[in-house]
Design a protein around this motif. Sequence first.
Motif, PDB file in Angstrom:
ATOM      1  N   TYR A  50       0.821  -1.218   0.000  1.00 12.31           N
ATOM      2  CA  TYR A  50       0.000   0.000   0.000  1.00 12.31           C
ATOM      3  C   TYR A  50       0.851   1.262   0.000  1.00 12.31           C
ATOM      4  N   PHE A  51       2.149   1.149   0.367  1.00 14.55           N
ATOM      5  CA  PHE A  51       3.010   2.331   0.332  1.00 14.55           C
ATOM      6  C   PHE A  51       3.210   2.842  -1.093  1.00 14.55           C
ATOM      7  N   ARG A  52       2.963   1.977  -2.071  1.00  8.68           N
ATOM      8  CA  ARG A  52       3.043   2.434  -3.465  1.00  8.68           C
ATOM      9  C   ARG A  52       2.078   3.582  -3.715  1.00  8.68           C
ATOM     10  N   TYR A  53       0.928   3.526  -3.055  1.00 12.93           N
ATOM     11  CA  TYR A  53      -0.099   4.546  -3.276  1.00 12.93           C
ATOM     12  C   TYR A  53       0.238   5.858  -2.569  1.00 12.93           C
ATOM     13  N   LEU A  54       1.303   5.819  -1.743  1.00  4.49           N
ATOM     14  CA  LEU A  54       1.802   7.048  -1.111  1.00  4.49           C
ATOM     15  C   LEU A  54       3.018   7.592  -1.867  1.00  4.49           C
ATOM     16  N   GLY A  55       3.463   6.846  -2.874  1.00  3.35           N
ATOM     17  CA  GLY A  55       4.594   7.308  -3.675  1.00  3.35           C
ATOM     18  C   GLY A  55       5.871   6.515  -3.478  1.00  3.35           C
ATOM     19  N   ALA A  56       5.809   5.366  -2.801  1.00  2.00           N
ATOM     20  CA  ALA A  56       7.007   4.552  -2.600  1.00  2.00           C
ATOM     21  C   ALA A  56       7.323   3.740  -3.854  1.00  2.00           C
ATOM     22  N   PHE A  57       8.612   3.605  -4.130  1.00  2.00           N
ATOM     23  CA  PHE A  57       9.078   2.739  -5.216  1.00  2.00           C
ATOM     24  C   PHE A  57      10.263   1.943  -4.694  1.00  2.00           C
ATOM     25  N   SER A  58      10.586   0.855  -5.360  1.00  2.00           N
ATOM     26  CA  SER A  58      11.522  -0.104  -4.771  1.00  2.00           C
ATOM     27  C   SER A  58      12.953   0.038  -5.266  1.00  2.00           C
ATOM     28  N   ILE A  59      13.848  -0.536  -4.448  1.00  2.00           N
ATOM     29  CA  ILE A  59      15.235  -0.751  -4.850  1.00  2.00           C
ATOM     30  C   ILE A  59      15.658  -2.105  -4.295  1.00  2.00           C
ATOM     31  N   ASN A  60      16.415  -2.828  -5.081  1.00  4.76           N
ATOM     32  CA  ASN A  60      16.943  -4.121  -4.665  1.00  4.76           C
ATOM     33  C   ASN A  60      18.466  -4.027  -4.721  1.00  4.76           C
ATOM     34  N   ARG A  61      19.105  -3.837  -3.566  1.00 10.05           N
ATOM     35  CA  ARG A  61      20.542  -3.619  -3.519  1.00 10.05           C
ATOM     36  C   ARG A  61      21.333  -4.899  -3.749  1.00 10.05           C
ATOM     37  N   GLN A  62      20.650  -6.022  -3.851  1.00  8.99           N
ATOM     38  CA  GLN A  62      21.338  -7.289  -4.138  1.00  8.99           C
ATOM     39  C   GLN A  62      21.599  -7.452  -5.628  1.00  8.99           C
ATOM     40  N   LYS A  63      20.964  -6.616  -6.443  1.00  7.87           N
ATOM     41  CA  LYS A  63      21.101  -6.722  -7.894  1.00  7.87           C
ATOM     42  C   LYS A  63      21.542  -5.372  -8.456  1.00  7.87           C
ATOM     43  N   PRO A  64      22.841  -5.241  -8.804  1.00 10.25           N
ATOM     44  CA  PRO A  64      23.377  -3.969  -9.289  1.00 10.25           C
ATOM     45  C   PRO A  64      22.593  -3.334 -10.434  1.00 10.25           C
ATOM     46  N   LYS A  65      22.118  -4.155 -11.367  1.00  6.46           N
ATOM     47  CA  LYS A  65      21.361  -3.599 -12.487  1.00  6.46           C
ATOM     48  C   LYS A  65      20.061  -2.948 -12.009  1.00  6.46           C
ATOM     49  N   GLU A  66      19.447  -3.535 -10.994  1.00  7.25           N
ATOM     50  CA  GLU A  66      18.200  -2.977 -10.487  1.00  7.25           C
ATOM     51  C   GLU A  66      18.441  -1.717  -9.669  1.00  7.25           C
ATOM     52  N   ILE A  67      19.629  -1.599  -9.069  1.00 10.04           N
ATOM     53  CA  ILE A  67      19.978  -0.360  -8.377  1.00 10.04           C
ATOM     54  C   ILE A  67      19.975   0.782  -9.373  1.00 10.04           C
ATOM     55  N   LEU A  68      20.621   0.562 -10.513  1.00 15.55           N
ATOM     56  CA  LEU A  68      20.666   1.591 -11.552  1.00 15.55           C
ATOM     57  C   LEU A  68      19.268   1.905 -12.066  1.00 15.55           C
ATOM     58  N   THR A  69      18.445   0.868 -12.252  1.00 11.21           N
ATOM     59  CA  THR A  69      17.071   1.085 -12.714  1.00 11.21           C
ATOM     60  C   THR A  69      16.296   1.958 -11.744  1.00 11.21           C
ATOM     61  N   SER A  70      16.452   1.708 -10.442  1.00 10.25           N
ATOM     62  CA  SER A  70      15.751   2.499  -9.425  1.00 10.25           C
ATOM     63  C   SER A  70      16.252   3.939  -9.408  1.00 10.25           C
ATOM     64  N   LEU A  71      17.558   4.123  -9.564  1.00  7.24           N
ATOM     65  CA  LEU A  71      18.112   5.480  -9.600  1.00  7.24           C
ATOM     66  C   LEU A  71      17.646   6.227 -10.840  1.00  7.24           C
ATOM     67  N   GLN A  72      17.565   5.529 -11.953  1.00  8.23           N
ATOM     68  CA  GLN A  72      17.067   6.161 -13.179  1.00  8.23           C
ATOM     69  C   GLN A  72      15.592   6.538 -13.039  1.00  8.23           C
ATOM     70  N   TYR A  73      14.845   5.720 -12.325  1.00  8.30           N
ATOM     71  CA  TYR A  73      13.439   6.032 -12.072  1.00  8.30           C
ATOM     72  C   TYR A  73      13.334   7.266 -11.185  1.00  8.30           C
ATOM     73  N   ALA A  74      14.178   7.337 -10.148  1.00  2.00           N
ATOM     74  CA  ALA A  74      14.202   8.520  -9.276  1.00  2.00           C
ATOM     75  C   ALA A  74      14.581   9.759 -10.079  1.00  2.00           C
ATOM     76  N   GLU A  75      15.531   9.603 -10.969  1.00  2.00           N
ATOM     77  CA  GLU A  75      15.941  10.708 -11.842  1.00  2.00           C
ATOM     78  C   GLU A  75      14.770  11.199 -12.686  1.00  2.00           C
ATOM     79  N   SER A  76      14.007  10.273 -13.240  1.00  2.00           N
ATOM     80  CA  SER A  76      12.864  10.663 -14.067  1.00  2.00           C
ATOM     81  C   SER A  76      11.806  11.391 -13.249  1.00  2.00           C
ATOM     82  N   LEU A  77      11.625  10.979 -11.991  1.00  2.00           N
ATOM     83  CA  LEU A  77      10.657  11.651 -11.121  1.00  2.00           C
ATOM     84  C   LEU A  77      11.084  13.091 -10.854  1.00  2.00           C
ATOM     85  N   LEU A  78      12.361  13.283 -10.564  1.00  2.00           N
ATOM     86  CA  LEU A  78      12.877  14.632 -10.311  1.00  2.00           C
ATOM     87  C   LEU A  78      12.704  15.516 -11.547  1.00  2.00           C
ATOM     88  N   LYS A  79      12.951  14.948 -12.708  1.00  2.00           N
ATOM     89  CA  LYS A  79      12.842  15.721 -13.946  1.00  2.00           C
ATOM     90  C   LYS A  79      11.384  16.021 -14.296  1.00  2.00           C
TER      91      LYS A  79
END
Length: 203
Positions: A83-112
């Motif tokens: 339910y935190f998704r509906y408050l604006g939460a999005f995920s990061i999985n630090r066990q998978k380097p590629k997904e870390i980058l994906t999450s950071l790119q998503y955060a970047e898109s939100l800021l932009k």
Amino acid sequence: MIKAKKSTLFEMCFNLYLTPLIRFSFSRLLGQGVNVIPEKPVLFIANHSSWWDGLVFFYLNRTIWHHDIHMMMHEEGLKKHSYFRYLGAFSINRQKPKEILTSLQYAESLLKQGKSVVLFPQGDEFHLEKRPLAFQSGVAYLMEKCPEVPVIPISFYYSFGHQQKPDLWIRQHAAVSNKEIAHMTRKEKPCIFSNFAHNNSTF
């Protein structure tokens, strides 16, 4: 990764639950420098020592900042509390380097898109008194990709006094611009922000 699915209606309903919960659970909320932030978007960062931290962010935003905030959250936790998704939460999985980058790119898109983003750069929840502090480099990445977005460091400090319930101390530090630390490397930049959290007990 799991993207946010923000809902204004859910936010309003959740606030009806969160406001009395905050007021009931703490003896006092004591702030220093906590005020309106006219710049939008901003990148919020904070030390992370309690599961309360994210909820306090939502509370402060609802009552003071009034930004369109999105918050990075561990994938495991977001799956458990979707339910935190509906408050604006999005995920990061630090066990998978590629997904870390994906999450950071998503955060970047939100800021932009003009949305403010909340990060806990320690990467995990640590005891309040743990030293030295170690911050991940995601903040530096976002500052490089969104150089016009200021960073607002927030310090949380939980303490017990003479009351049964704890006090929550909140400090809102002055904004840090990319220009101020542009000469530093991506590895060096997080050290600047860890200094704010080192001083989180000085109010």
